[in-house]
Design an enzyme around this catalytic site. Structure first.
Site, short mmCIF file in Angstrom:
data_model
loop_
_atom_site.label_atom_id
_atom_site.label_comp_id
_atom_site.label_asym_id
_atom_site.label_seq_id
_atom_site.Cartn_x
_atom_site.Cartn_y
_atom_site.Cartn_z
N ALA A 10 50.59 -61.16 -91.60
CA ALA A 10 49.36 -61.47 -92.51
C ALA A 10 49.18 -63.13 -92.40
O ALA A 10 48.46 -63.88 -92.93
CB ALA A 10 49.82 -61.29 -94.02
N THR A 11 49.82 -63.50 -91.44
CA THR A 11 49.93 -65.47 -91.52
C THR A 11 48.74 -65.84 -90.58
O THR A 11 48.34 -66.84 -90.56
CB THR A 11 51.08 -65.83 -90.66
OG1 THR A 11 50.99 -65.14 -89.28
CG2 THR A 11 52.44 -65.47 -91.53
N TYR A 149 49.20 -54.10 -72.09
CA TYR A 149 48.48 -54.50 -73.64
C TYR A 149 47.82 -53.09 -73.63
O TYR A 149 48.01 -52.60 -74.93
CB TYR A 149 47.86 -55.68 -73.57
CG TYR A 149 47.02 -55.77 -75.00
CD1 TYR A 149 47.89 -55.84 -76.29
CD2 TYR A 149 45.58 -55.52 -75.09
CE1 TYR A 149 47.25 -56.11 -77.38
CE2 TYR A 149 45.11 -55.51 -76.38
CZ TYR A 149 45.98 -55.74 -77.51
OH TYR A 149 45.21 -55.97 -78.77
N GLY A 180 37.15 -54.69 -81.16
CA GLY A 180 36.73 -55.19 -79.89
C GLY A 180 37.03 -56.63 -80.05
O GLY A 180 38.15 -56.98 -80.72
N THR A 184 40.49 -64.79 -83.11
CA THR A 184 41.59 -65.19 -83.86
C THR A 184 42.59 -65.92 -83.21
O THR A 184 41.86 -66.57 -81.94
CB THR A 184 42.40 -63.99 -84.37
OG1 THR A 184 42.71 -63.12 -83.07
CG2 THR A 184 41.45 -62.87 -85.07
#
Ligand code: NDP
Ligand code: 8X3
Length: 248
Positions: A10-11, A149, A180, A184
């Site tokens: 949540a950071t 990944y 997608g 961030t």
């Protein structure tokens, strides 16, 4: 009493957006991550309906202990958002860094499983709960150099389907959200701090935001109790798949 959500990672990014949107939707929110300063700043900003919990999801014993030692008023978790995760590197599989592989597998797959194992038995016992796993379009089909990944997110899809089957005799619901391109810290982390390379990922296309994904999470958890949204694939408008992205 307000319901309780626990959001891992949540950071930053999608997890932080989920914490904010769930709080706005009337939840008390347990916010987890490793960055203590960021968690404390969020707690100061968002107030007493949030609880920071600092641990690394890769450390099973600590994760279990943190969940088990939650204050009484925070124990009955209604929603678990398994969001903590990352990509490291974008290399040909036969040239990849095995330390990056270990970190992705340990975080994206094993960390998600540890949290599920720590939280879901309480949900089953209480006869209520919703698990939302953050997968990815990358789990639907591998893209060039995404190999490990993409594999971790394909595993998240299978593990989510497995949990849904295993709780089908209970009122619990299980949802997989597959975003997608979301802008961030994801690409800064993937490229080990090479911010220029990270910025290029989102150039020429309007990417999704963490809030776009958080809104979908809130929609799923607020659906009527008889409605289980099993899966949601959310793409930017000019993205058609993990590898088809039309840029200006
Ligand atoms: P960010 O880098 O912005 O956020 C990642 C979060 O995960 C941080 O809060 C970080 O917290 C946490 N985290 C990472 N490793 C650990 C760990 N070992 N223990 C605890 N927390 C950890 O990226 P996103 O918000 O984009 O990523 C969130 C999820 O969304 C990931 O699972 C990612 O795979 C997925 N996703 C992202 C997409 C994108 O395009 N951005 C698209 C599809 C899926 P801290 O550093 O404090 O520990
Ligand atoms: C993150 C989205 O397409 O960069 O899972 O892999 S992508």
């Amino acid at each position: 009493m307000k319901p309780i959500a626990l959001v891992t990672g949540a950071t930053s990014g999608i997890g932080e957006a989920c914490a904010r949107r769930l709080l706005a939707a009337g939840y008390r929110v347990i916010m987890t991550g490793r960055n203590v300063a960021r968690l404390n700043a969020l707690r100061d900003e968002l107030g007493p309906d949030t609880l920071p919990l600092v641990f690394d999801v890769r450390d099973r014993e600590v994760a279990e202990m943190c969940v088990a030692s939650l204050p009484e008023a925070w124990k009955a978790i209604d929603v678990l958002v398994n969001n903590a995760g990352l990509a490291l590197g974008l290399d040909r599989e036969y040239e990849g860094d095995y330390r990056d592989w270990d970190t992705m597998i340990d975080t994206n797959i094993k960390g998600l499983l540890y949290m599920t194992r720590a939280v879901v038995p309480g949900m089953v016992e209480r006869g209520r709960g919703h698990v939302v796993n953050i997968g990815s379009v990358a789990g639907d089909a591998a893209y060039a150099n995404g190999n490990v990944y993409c594999g971790t997110k394909a595993a998240v899809k299978s593990i989510t389907d497995g949990l849904r089957i295993d709780v089908a005799h209970t009122p619990l619901r299980v949802t997989l959200i597959k975003p997608g391109l979301v802008e961030t810290n994801f690409s800064n982390v993937r490229f080990h701090g090479d911010n220029e390379r990270a910025d290029a990922v989102y150039r020429g296309i309007e990417p999704l935001t963490g809030i776009d994904i958080a809104d979908a999470v809130v929609y799923c958890v607020q659906a009527p109790a008889h409605v289980q949204i099993a899966e949601m694939l959310i793409l930017a408008t000019h993205q058609a798949s993990g590898s088809v992205i039309v840029r200006e």
